[in-house]
Scaffold this motif. Structure first.
Motif, mmCIF file in Angstrom:
data_model
loop_
_atom_site.group_PDB
_atom_site.id
_atom_site.type_symbol
_atom_site.label_atom_id
_atom_site.label_comp_id
_atom_site.label_asym_id
_atom_site.label_seq_id
_atom_site.Cartn_x
_atom_site.Cartn_y
_atom_site.Cartn_z
ATOM 1 N N SER A 276 0.530 -1.254 0.065
ATOM 2 C CA SER A 276 0.405 -0.319 0.122
ATOM 3 C C SER A 276 0.653 1.208 0.225
ATOM 4 O O SER A 276 0.327 2.412 -0.929
ATOM 5 C CB SER A 276 -0.806 0.233 0.946
ATOM 6 N N GLU B 9 -3.710 -4.305 -5.924
ATOM 7 C CA GLU B 9 -2.905 -4.002 -4.886
ATOM 8 C C GLU B 9 -3.898 -5.286 -4.513
ATOM 9 O O GLU B 9 -5.132 -5.563 -3.281
ATOM 10 C CB GLU B 9 -2.999 -3.309 -4.136
ATOM 11 N N ASP C 170 -5.136 1.185 4.869
ATOM 12 C CA ASP C 170 -5.568 1.422 3.632
ATOM 13 C C ASP C 170 -5.622 2.740 3.509
ATOM 14 O O ASP C 170 -4.481 3.471 2.217
ATOM 15 C CB ASP C 170 -5.379 0.098 2.713
HETATM 16 MG MG LIG Z 1 -2.208 -2.877 2.019
#
Ligand SMILES: [Mg+2]
Ligand SMILES: Nc1nc2c(ncn2[C@@H]2O[C@H](COP(=O)(O)OP(=O)(O)OP(=O)(O)O)[C@@H](O)[C@H]2O)c(=O)[nH]1
Length: 316
Positions: free
Chosen positions: A65, A149, A101
């Protein structure tokens, strides 16, 4: 007028003219699945292909992240309009990372960046359907690149990143981290390796481990026949160092795909993966329906029952 009342075609138009609420609504509908999601997929399908789809994966806490956040800072400076799909860790233990995040990413991302979290649970069809659906929406709407991600644990997570145009695998310095990544199947899908947390001791050892494993895969013939070898980039995502080199490596991989015709191959494989997952989901529903109306005689063998049920499904 609220975007909620718009039919799919008008939603797509609104999203393509930059209406962020319309984009969000499309993503929600696609994640939900069903007939409306299918209609949106049909509408957006002719519009996709412009986005470079980049998957970023690695062990929990590897810095995915933070790295993604840095990319969303530098990419707009290059005139790019990235969108990020952050797949939440499925483990309830890491549930707390979801908000984290967002906060970390929003802290660095420009206004033109679109960040979306997608839960691994609770969506129709699960990750294997919701991620490609969201990527399609981002692509059709005009974002480029689309960054996914996802934590590199679990086959579906690895597959989702492996289906991207370019897969970036993040590892950390430390004894055996590269070996762990290999065990998780990440070595095979990596187009670019990142050793993040290069500010910590052992980064060079990890690089050596990775080089060694790449040499071995080369010897066993696993390596790309065109001679492409995944580069290894060192980063310290927290201060941004090395992050532009990651993007350069992603670009170089893309150039390789373009030059060798492998982009079309990747995308054909992605389409196949998507179709297979859809067929899987559709058949799963039919199996359940067939079993619901089926009398399971305990005196008959499971093999005999299965054959009957397959017959029922094929006929229905
Ligand atoms: Mg992450
Ligand atoms: N020392 C150091 N710490 C880092 C670096 N990059 C990230 N971190 C820290 O590592 C921790 C995890 O970073 P994240 O970016 O959340 O990692 P992640 O891979 O997204 O984690 P999950 O999504 O939970 O799997 C945070 O505390 C970061 O500040 C780095 O380059 N060096």
């Amino acid at each position: 007028m609220s975007v909620r009342s718009l039919p799919p075609d008008e939603l797509v138009d609104a999203a393509r003219s930059g209406n962020r609420r319309a984009i969000g609504r499309l993503l929600t509908l696609v994640e939900r699945g069903g007939a409306v999601a299918d209609a949106i997929t049909d509408l957006t399908h002719p519009l996709i292909g412009g986005a470079h789809v980049v998957g970023i994966t690695g062990a929990p806490g590897a810095g995915k992240s933070t790295l993604t956040g840095q990319l969303t800072r530098i990419l707009p400076e290059m005139g790019l309009t990235p969108a990020v799909l952050a797949v939440d860790p499925s483990s309830p233990l890491s549930g707390g990372a979801i908000l984290g995040d967002r906060v970390r990413m929003d802290g660095v991302a420009g206004e033109e960046v679109f960040i979306r979290s997608v839960a691994t649970r609770g969506h129709a069809g699960g990750l294997a359907l919701s991620v490609p659906g969201a990527v399609r929406v981002f692509d059709a709407v005009g974002f480029d690149p689309v960054i996914i991600e996802t934590v590199g644990v679990g086959q579906v997570e690895v597959d989702v990143v492996g289906a991207a145009d370019t897969a970036v695998v993040v590892v950390n310095p430390g004894w055996g981290d590269a070996v762990q990544a290999n065990k998780a199947g990440l070595l095979e899908v990596a187009d670019v390796f990142v050793i993040n947390k290069a500010d910590r001791p052992g980064a060079n050892d990890t690089r050596r481990d990775l080089e060694l494993m790449l040499d071995l895969s080369h010897m066993s013939g696993q390596e790309d026949e065109s001679g492409y070898r995944p580069p290894i980039i060192m980063t310290t995502a927290t201060d941004g160092s090395g992050v532009s080199n990651v993007w350069d490596a992603v670009q170089a991989h893309r150039a390789h795909l373009d030059a060798t015709g492998k982009l079309a191959e990747r995308r054909a494989a992605r389409l196949r993966y998507e179709v297979a997952n859809r067929v899987d989901a559709a058949l799963g529903a039919r199996i359940t329906a067939a079993l619901d109306g089926y009398d399971l005689d305990p005196d008959r063998s499971p093999a005999a029952h299965a054959e009957n049920v397959v017959g029922l499904i094929t006929l229905s």
